[in-house]
Scaffold this active site. Structure first.
Site, PDB file in Angstrom:
ATOM      1  CG  HIS A  82      93.578  39.994  90.283  1.00 47.98           C
ATOM      2  ND1 HIS A  82      92.570  39.115  89.942  1.00 47.98           N
ATOM      3  CD2 HIS A  82      94.545  39.253  90.867  1.00 47.98           C
ATOM      4  CE1 HIS A  82      92.920  37.900  90.306  1.00 47.98           C
ATOM      5  NE2 HIS A  82      94.118  37.946  90.867  1.00 47.98           N
ATOM      6  CG  ASP A 161      95.030  30.744  84.233  1.00 48.53           C
ATOM      7  OD1 ASP A 161      96.130  30.497  84.756  1.00 48.53           O
ATOM      8  OD2 ASP A 161      94.041  31.099  84.886  1.00 48.53           O
ATOM      9  NE  ARG A 168     100.597  27.452  88.722  1.00 47.15           N
ATOM     10  CZ  ARG A 168     100.110  28.682  88.933  1.00 47.15           C
ATOM     11  NH1 ARG A 168      99.183  29.189  88.147  1.00 47.15           N
ATOM     12  NH2 ARG A 168     100.549  29.405  89.929  1.00 47.15           N
ATOM     13  CB  SER A 183      98.082  32.237  86.409  1.00 47.63           C
ATOM     14  OG  SER A 183      96.782  32.086  86.882  1.00 47.63           O
ATOM     15  CE  LYS A 187      93.290  34.037  85.997  1.00 53.18           C
ATOM     16  NZ  LYS A 187      93.395  32.982  86.971  1.00 53.18           N
TER      17      LYS A 187
HETATM   18  N1  URA Z   1      95.269  33.336  91.259  1.00 53.66           N
HETATM   19  C1  URA Z   1      95.332  33.030  89.943  1.00 53.66           C
HETATM   20  O1  URA Z   1      94.447  33.351  89.166  1.00 53.66           O
HETATM   21  N2  URA Z   1      96.421  32.362  89.501  1.00 53.66           N
HETATM   22  C2  URA Z   1      97.424  31.998  90.306  1.00 53.66           C
HETATM   23  O2  URA Z   1      98.363  31.411  89.823  1.00 53.66           O
HETATM   24  C3  URA Z   1      97.340  32.312  91.688  1.00 53.66           C
HETATM   25  C4  URA Z   1      96.250  32.983  92.153  1.00 53.66           C
END
Ligand code: URA
Length: 446
Positions: A82, A161, A168, A183, A187
């Site tokens: 990621h 999320d 956000r 967050s 995931k």
């Molecule tokens: N990417 C995400 O999935 N969440 C965040 O809070 C910031 C970047």
């Protein structure tokens, strides 16, 4: 439970209990907690942070707000990578098929472009027919059959999320280490992974620009991953200039396909191999980095990684012939060269400015509902440190119209800075694991 009291406690720097976080998240997903209260809470967290127990409880609550990729007793190691987001960052398109060739399954759930950064889903969707909207069942079946799937977040995964991130995004509450960590990790853990490699971007084009904060972010996410039995490691990589040459969706697909045939730009390949090596290590199929790197290079030289990319494309409804016929990808009708107006050394190419120029060309979004043109973008062969002569081509703009190309040219006037010298960040500067931080600067090339 009175939500205003919880917000006040966090505002005043006190902790909430695990039960309170769980109830808050459940209430928010169910619509009982309104956006205005959740955004006040998010802002309180931005200012006050979270205690480790609170972070664990928030992440758990978000993770369990939806479904997970359930592989049952399937024993093949599953690893993902990621990235915190960058410009020209197409490493996923390269490393996922390479790693999948080596007996490690890659169930990769990616995102779209965010702010000035590009997104893997937008790049994949530049391939005619490529479907990133798979159900969880389809994704699991493809991983078990092929060892690789690349899809978008489904509505079933971490709905908390999805809702909170959108909130956000419009309330100035993205830049918080605990909120970003919860967050992303909720995931990623929903993918049922045994290992995870994080690419934490540093430099002016990163979401978190302070290197010390980047390390804290890495450690925070690693702590969450390891607590869930997912071996997690992070590399800190440079985002003070775009990665590779191509910036723009179809252009980046072409550059990735070139990379899978051993012809990728050196910086892109260096970061890709560094991340892919870590994926093999966390998967437990390699212990020696040099051997892992050789095995990855062999997937490229043998053509296996390219073939894997084609098979994944076909499995997901895309046209696999793109791997050998780039004319099947969308292409912008106008190209315009951007030349140096003086001699000098390329000193700075701020990724934010390049990213915004691509959005202005139509290759990215200013609002989530914007549609994008996959053919537009900018090829940027100029790199910080490169000595150039007046008249040298520094960039090639791919645009829908001459007027768009002119606007991008003006943006590049501001973005590409020539000077006497340059001090780009090292490409891969640190490795962060549960054991600590290792400095890698000596082994990286600018
Ligand atoms: N990417 C995400 O999935 N969440 C965040 O809070 C910031 C970047």
């Amino acid at each position: 439970m009175l939500i205003p009291r919880l917000i006040e406690r966090k505002r005043d720097g006190l902790s909430l209990t695990g039960d309170e976080w769980r109830a808050l998240v459940a209430g928010y997903v169910a619509g009982r907690v309104p956006d205005y209260q959740m955004s006040a809470m998010a802002m309180a967290v931005v200012w006050r942070g979270l205690e480790p127990g609170e972070l664990a409880a928030l992440t758990e609550a978000m993770l369990h707000s939806g479904a997970m990729l359930d592989f049952g007793d399937w024993s093949t190691p599953r690893v993902d990578k990621h990235s915190i987001g960058g410009v020209g960052d197409k490493t996923s398109l390269l490393l996922a098929p390479m790693v999948a060739c080596l007996g490690v399954a890659v169930p990769m759930i990616s995102g779209r472009g965010l702010g000035h950064t590009g997104g893997t889903l937008d790049k994949l969707e530049a391939i005619p027919g490529f479907n990133t909207r798979l159900s969880l069942g389809e994704a699991i079946a493809q991983v078990k059959k092929l060892g690789l799937v690349m899809l978008g977040q489904t509505p079933e995964i971490c709905p908390a999320d999805k809702k909170l991130y959108s909130l956000r995004d419009v309330t100035g509450t993205v830049e918080s280490i605990p909120l970003i960590s919860a967050s992303i990790m909720s995931k990623k853990l929903a993918e049922g992974l045994s290992g995870l490699v994080l690419d934490i971007k540093t430099g002016s084009g990163a979401f978190i620009t302070d290197p010390a904060q980047s390390q804290i972010l890495a450690k925070t996410m690693i702590g969450i991953g390891e607590a869930h039995g997912c071996r997690t490691v992070a590399l800190l990589t440079a985002m003070d200039r775009p990665l590779g040459i191509a910036c723009g969706n179809a252009l980046e697909v072409i550059e990735s396909l070139e990379g899978l045939q051993g012809r990728g730009p050196a910086d892109l390949m260096e970061v890709t191999y560094a991340l892919a090596v870590e994926m093999l290590i966390v998967a437990g199929v390699d212990t020696d980095r040099a051997v892992a790197r050789q095995r990855l290079e062999e997937t490229v030289s043998s053509g296996r990684a390219l073939q894997m990319f084609a098979r994944m494309t076909e499995a997901q409804g895309g046209d696999p012939r793109v791997v050998s016929d780039y004319a099947r990808l969308p292409r912008a009708p106008v190209t315009m060269e951007y030349r140096a107006v003086q001699d000098g050394v390329v000193c700075d190419i701020p990724p934010r400015k390049v990213g915004h120029a691509i959005i202005a060309l139509g290759g990215g979004r200013s609002k989530t509902e914007d549609t994008i043109d996959p053919g537009v973008g900018i090829m940027l062969p100029a790199k910080p440190g490169l000595r150039v002569r007046r008249g040298d081509v520094l960039a090639v703009i791919h645009a829908r119209t001459e007027a768009d190309a002119e606007r991008a040219r003006t943006a590049l006037d501001e973005a590409i800075v020539l000077a006497e010298s340059a001090t780009p960040l090292p490409l891969v500067s640190h490795r962060v694991t549960a054991a600590g931080v290792e400095v890698l600067i000596e082994s990286s090339r600018a």
